[in-house]
Design an enzyme around this catalytic site. Structure first.
Site, PDB file in Angstrom:
ATOM      1  N   HIS A   3      -9.982 -54.127  16.499  1.00 12.93           N
ATOM      2  CA  HIS A   3      -9.658 -54.182  15.077  1.00 12.93           C
ATOM      3  C   HIS A   3      -9.485 -55.615  14.583  1.00 12.93           C
ATOM      4  O   HIS A   3      -9.303 -56.535  15.373  1.00 12.93           O
ATOM      5  CB  HIS A   3      -8.377 -53.385  14.782  1.00 12.93           C
ATOM      6  CG  HIS A   3      -8.606 -51.906  14.723  1.00 12.93           C
ATOM      7  ND1 HIS A   3      -8.651 -51.115  15.855  1.00 12.93           N
ATOM      8  CD2 HIS A   3      -8.826 -51.076  13.673  1.00 12.93           C
ATOM      9  CE1 HIS A   3      -8.876 -49.857  15.489  1.00 12.93           C
ATOM     10  NE2 HIS A   3      -8.994 -49.809  14.168  1.00 12.93           N
ATOM     11  N   LYS A  19      -4.095 -56.063  11.886  1.00 12.28           N
ATOM     12  CA  LYS A  19      -3.567 -54.734  12.238  1.00 12.28           C
ATOM     13  C   LYS A  19      -2.282 -54.909  13.043  1.00 12.28           C
ATOM     14  O   LYS A  19      -2.262 -55.613  14.049  1.00 12.28           O
ATOM     15  CB  LYS A  19      -4.600 -53.932  13.038  1.00 12.28           C
ATOM     16  CG  LYS A  19      -4.138 -52.517  13.328  1.00 12.28           C
ATOM     17  CD  LYS A  19      -5.267 -51.660  13.849  1.00 12.28           C
ATOM     18  CE  LYS A  19      -4.810 -50.259  14.212  1.00 12.28           C
ATOM     19  NZ  LYS A  19      -4.240 -49.505  13.095  1.00 12.28           N
TER      20      LYS A  19
END
Ligand code: NAP
Length: 262
Positions: A150, A154
């Site tokens: 990600h 995040k």
């Protein structure tokens, strides 16, 4: 009549995208938006959506708009509070925020009695299919590991999608080979392995959006199932489907796959 929609986290990456998707759908009407750190700003400034809406600071401030459905892409603790408010006030919820525990799910089951709730750790159809394929493949392999990748902002790890994938694979097979590692030189090198013993590795790198690879292995062969989200708009058809379906799904529905009959 149009479904009236409110959006929590409208100033965030996903929330702003949801505002644009809702505003663009002829069956939906965006009636309120909440984001405490952007409170008081015009929706147009924050999301580019040209509607006369000012962002509110808390759930109480969307009551006047009388929404049928509220969409929540925020942060774990904020989402817990927003969902408690929605359940108490009989507003349907569509939730993309990740990181909920089993205790959270049990509480949502108990509290969503006047309205319904759809929670999906991943609203992208490709990711939903990836999870289904991994679940189908699980009984035919002895080893499996999940790598989720990600963007650098995040804050929770592993991703809700990776946890959900491992849970579904563990439910499909409990015949996984034990980890051969006897000497871990660096803590965490073999990932996290809370669910069914299937290791999950989390990668956070600037430039990524949301990606996941499931690697399965058995004698002489491996199977790699990979999904890449290259743009946040990929989540929007799933979110809009959730908004339109939630009214007909009593109680709590977990996972987009239920709405797609997968
Ligand atoms: P983000 O850009 O940080 O957005 C979160 C937004 O929520 C921020 O603007 C934040 O404000 C705001 N917020 C905080 N407390 C709030 C409250 N009480 N009420 C309303 N808004 C509040 O994060 P993101 O990338 O959009 O992701 C949001 C969540 O969605 C994460 O949990 C992520 O894992 C999840 N996600 C799910 C999917 C899926 O398909 N299910 C896809 C992508 C992301 P401040 O930043 O000013 O505090």
């Amino acid at each position: 009549m149009k479904t009236k929609v409110a959006v929590f986290g409208a100033g965030g990456r996903m929330g702003a995208e949801v505002c644009r998707a809702v505003a663009a759908d002829p069956e939906l009407e965006l009636v309120a938006a909440v984001d405490p750190h952007h409170a008081g700003l015009d929706l147009r400034q924050v999301t580019g959506v040209d509607l006369p809406i000012q962002l509110g600071a808390s759930a109480e401030q969307l009551a006047h708009a009388d929404p049928d459905v509220a969409v929540d892409f925020t942060q774990l603790e904020a989402s817990r509070q927003n969902l408690a408010w929605l359940a108490e006030h009989g507003v349907h919820a569509v939730v993309g925020t990740t990181g909920f525990t089993d205790a959270d799910y049990a509480r949502f089951e108990a509290t969503f009695t006047r309205s319904n709730c759809v929670i999906a750790p991943n609203f992208a159809i490709g990711a939903v299919l990836m999870m289904r394929f991994a679940e189908l493949a699980a009984p035919y392999f002895e080893s499996a590991e999940i790598i989720e990748l990600h963007h650098e902002n995040k804050i929770d790890a592993p991703s809700g999608t990776a946890m959900h994938t491992a849970e579904r694979m563990a439910a499909a097979s409990d015949a996984w080979a034990p980890d051969p590692t006897t000497n871990t030189v660096l803590d965490g090198a073999r990932g996290g392995r809370d669910v069914g013993g299937i290791p999950i590795h989390s990668v956070r790198v600037r430039g990524l959006v949301a990606h996941q690879e499931v690697i399965l292995g058995t004698t002489g062969q491996t199977l790699t199932i990979r999904h890449d989200t290259t743009d946040r708009t990929s989540f929007m058809p799933g979110v809009v489907l959730g908004v339109k379906a939630v009214g007909d799904r009593p109680g709590v529905t977990i996972g987009l796959e239920d709405l797609l009959d997968l």
